[in-house]
Design an enzyme around this catalytic site. Structure first.
Site, PDB file in Angstrom:
ATOM      1  N   LYS A   1     -33.737  11.785 -17.607  1.00 51.86           N
ATOM      2  CA  LYS A   1     -33.821  10.531 -16.863  1.00 51.86           C
ATOM      3  C   LYS A   1     -33.134   9.377 -17.594  1.00 51.86           C
ATOM      4  CE  LYS A   1     -37.441  11.935 -13.840  1.00 51.86           C
ATOM      5  NZ  LYS A   1     -37.613  13.320 -14.368  1.00 51.86           N
TER       6      LYS A   1
HETATM    7  C1  LIG Z   1     -37.648  14.367 -13.559  1.00 50.13           C
HETATM    8  C2  LIG Z   1     -37.469  15.674 -14.198  1.00 50.13           C
HETATM    9  C3  LIG Z   1     -37.096  16.802 -13.444  1.00 50.13           C
HETATM   10  C4  LIG Z   1     -36.918  16.752 -11.939  1.00 50.13           C
HETATM   11  O1  LIG Z   1     -35.793  16.005 -11.554  1.00 50.13           O
HETATM   12  P1  LIG Z   1     -35.684  15.439 -10.057  1.00 50.13           P
HETATM   13  O2  LIG Z   1     -34.448  14.642 -10.046  1.00 50.13           O
HETATM   14  O3  LIG Z   1     -36.912  14.620  -9.822  1.00 50.13           O
HETATM   15  O4  LIG Z   1     -35.637  16.614  -9.156  1.00 50.13           O
HETATM   16  C5  LIG Z   1     -36.899  17.989 -14.120  1.00 50.13           C
HETATM   17  N1  LIG Z   1     -37.079  18.085 -15.464  1.00 50.13           N
HETATM   18  C6  LIG Z   1     -37.454  17.025 -16.200  1.00 50.13           C
HETATM   19  C7  LIG Z   1     -37.659  17.200 -17.644  1.00 50.13           C
HETATM   20  C8  LIG Z   1     -37.644  15.788 -15.605  1.00 50.13           C
HETATM   21  O5  LIG Z   1     -38.007  14.737 -16.347  1.00 50.13           O
END
Ligand SMILES: *Cc1c(COP(=O)(O)O)cnc(C)c1O
Length: 509
Positions: A123
């Site tokens: 993120k």
């Molecule tokens: C947020 C997240 C996901 C999922 O991603 P999306 O874009 O919400 O589908 C997968 N793995 C980790 C470690 C995350 O922080």
């Protein structure tokens, strides 16, 4: 919101309202459309003719080129400032913020590591740049008004957003997370957050309760009025914001070009893309890249035991009326994947009427079924699958033993679902697998998967994992041990709005 009037090539519409026409900066500043729809670009520019030139670009230059196409009311200088500020080597540990690592020598499987940023989760790729987009957008649209960022997090978003927004002028940020629904390291990361414009609050309930709570506050007229009186407005850092989705498009192009540069594939070859999926943002960004010309055979959407997406991709019925599980991959513990709405909008031929009805069904009855044509579109490109926690632990163990790759549980889910797909289809297309978190964020699941006990405090777990894996833990995680917790509030979900009011009132007093 002032609607701007033509002229520009790119504008933004809502998935539920075809009559809106917003500039990029307006879509980013606003986050979510008034009628509840998500902002989408009016078109996805084809970039196939740029591949040769783009292959020569570094990550930051490539990001600038892509952003220019979508943010056409930003100046080139603004975009460059956003990019260089966000993806600096100090923040991402190198000139290129992502790493592409082969999983096993003899196989065409490549891990796209997206977690080398400040909070060790993918993120960061979006949340380091969103606040910069947002402040630039604000300058254009709302003058001296302050953006109040509301975030509902299942773990990683919260910390990444807090890091991205801390002490950014003209913003304040409130993060809600489900009490007991995040890992110990994730909780500690949030509760120790520094910055004078940040607040963190645990909510009794699960992630969906938290996300619903935030959406309700967003659309509540009385709350909006309250903020306006205080010279503030709501904005979102959740992956429903276009400014979060767009940065994720870049690394799919970049990793494709990197495979070309290193001779793993030739320009024009198709690849598969596997993404551990929660809110459907990351995989959607890959699909947008494809719509712009990236040659992709299949998108493999990997879920944990909360397998609502896997079922949807198989059947065309999205049904959230099911048990909710807390799993070892908490950032994917989601029953309502908000960004799916953007995919449905595209695949239904931009039919905002259908999308509105499906989302109404979902809200009122907990499920919807898409029409046959839309379902056929989904089936032609997307494959869904899931792994439960037991399978996830097996994968962590096996890829560490066989391939010397230390995967976190989210990444392991993706590897597991890809392997199942591979076994069923024998598809030999080279694959990029998104690796979304540092294993050290989840040592309480990774350790037992490697056959170790976990009867110790969280920081001893980190040390233990270093010992047995030989992989050094990120300093951002090690240093948490010495930081003091600043927040420790737990509230009922009914009181989220009141919490927001109080926070804004205090800040503006
Ligand atoms: C947020 C997240 C996901 C999922 O991603 P999306 O874009 O919400 O589908 C997968 N793995 C980790 C470690 C995350 O922080």
């Amino acid at each position: 919101m002032i609607l701007f009037d033509g002229g520009s090539a790119m504008f933004y519409k809502s998935t539920r309202n075809p009559n809106l026409k917003l500039k990029a900066s307006q879509a980013i500043a606003k986050g979510l459309s008034d009628e509840g729809g998500l902002f989408v670009p009016s078109s996805l520019p084809s970039v196939s003719d740029k591949f040769e030139a783009w292959q020569k670009l570094g990550y930051l230059e490539l990001a600038e080129e892509i952003f220019k196409l979508f943010l056409d009311d930003f100046t080139e200088e603004e975009i460059k400032d956003c990019v260089t500020g966000a993806y600096s080597p100090e923040k991402f540990g190198g000139k290129t913020p992502v790493k592409i690592v082969p999983l096993a020598k003899e196989k065409a499987e490549y891990m796209l590591e997206l977690w080398h940023g400040p909070t060790c989760a993918f993120k960061d790729m979006a949340l380091q740049i969103l606040p910069r987009f947002l402040t630039a957008a604000q300058r254009k649209n709302s003058g001296d008004k302050e953006a109040v960022i509301l975030v509902a997090t299942s773990g990683d978003t919260g910390k990444a957003a807090l890091e991205g927004f801390k002490d950014v002028d003209g913003t304040s940020i409130i993060v809600f997370y489900p009490d007991g629904g995040v890992s110990q390291v994730q909780r500690k990361q949030m509760e120790t957050q520094e910055g004078k414009n940040v607040k963190v609050c645990a909510v009794k309930g699960n992630f969906d309760d938290t996300q619903t709570g935030v959406k309700i506050i967003f659309n509540n007229a009385e709350m909006k009025e309250f903020l306006a009186e205080k010279n503030c407005f709501f904005s979102s850092a959740n992956s429903i914001n276009w400014g979060r989705l767009l940065p994720q498009v870049v690394y799919y192009f970049y990793s494709y070009f990197e495979l070309c540069r290193t001779g793993k594939i030739s320009a024009g070859d198709e690849i598969n893309i596997t993404v551990p999926t929660g809110n459907f943002g990351n995989i959607l960004a890959a699909y947008y890249a494809h719509k712009m010309g990236l040659p992709v055979n299949k998108f493999i959407c990997a879920s944990n035991k909360n397998n609502v997406l896997a079922d949807f991709i198989k059947t065309g019925t999205y049904n959230r009326k099911r048990e909710f599980y807390l799993t070892s991959s908490p950032s994917m513990d989601i029953l309502v994947s908000s960004n799916l709405e953007r995919l449905l909008y595209l695949l239904s031929g931009e039919n905002s009427e259908s999308v509105s009805l499906w989302m109404k069904d979902l809200n009122e009855n907990g499920s919807y079924t898409v029409d046959e044509k839309t379902f056929a579109e989904i089936s032609s490109k997307f494959v869904g699958g899931y792994c439960n926690d037991e399978e996830t632990a097996e994968i962590i163990n096996r890829v560490f033993e066989d391939d010397k790759y230390l995967a976190d549980p989210h990444t392991a889910v993706a590897i597991g679902v890809y392997e199942k797909y591979q076994q069923e289809t024998a598809d030999k297309t080279p694959v990029i697998i998104a690796s979304t978190a540092s294993p050290y964020k989840f040592s309480e699941s990774v350790l037992p998967a490697l056959g170790e006990g976990t009867e110790m405090d969280e920081f001893s777990k980190v040390k233990k994992l270093e010992e047995i894996s030989g992989v050094i833990a990120p300093v951002q995680i090690k240093e948490l041990e010495t930081l003091t917790e600043r927040f420790n509030v737990v509230i009922e979900k009914e009181n989220m709005a009141e919490f927001v009011k109080q926070t804004v009132a205090e800040k503006k007093a």
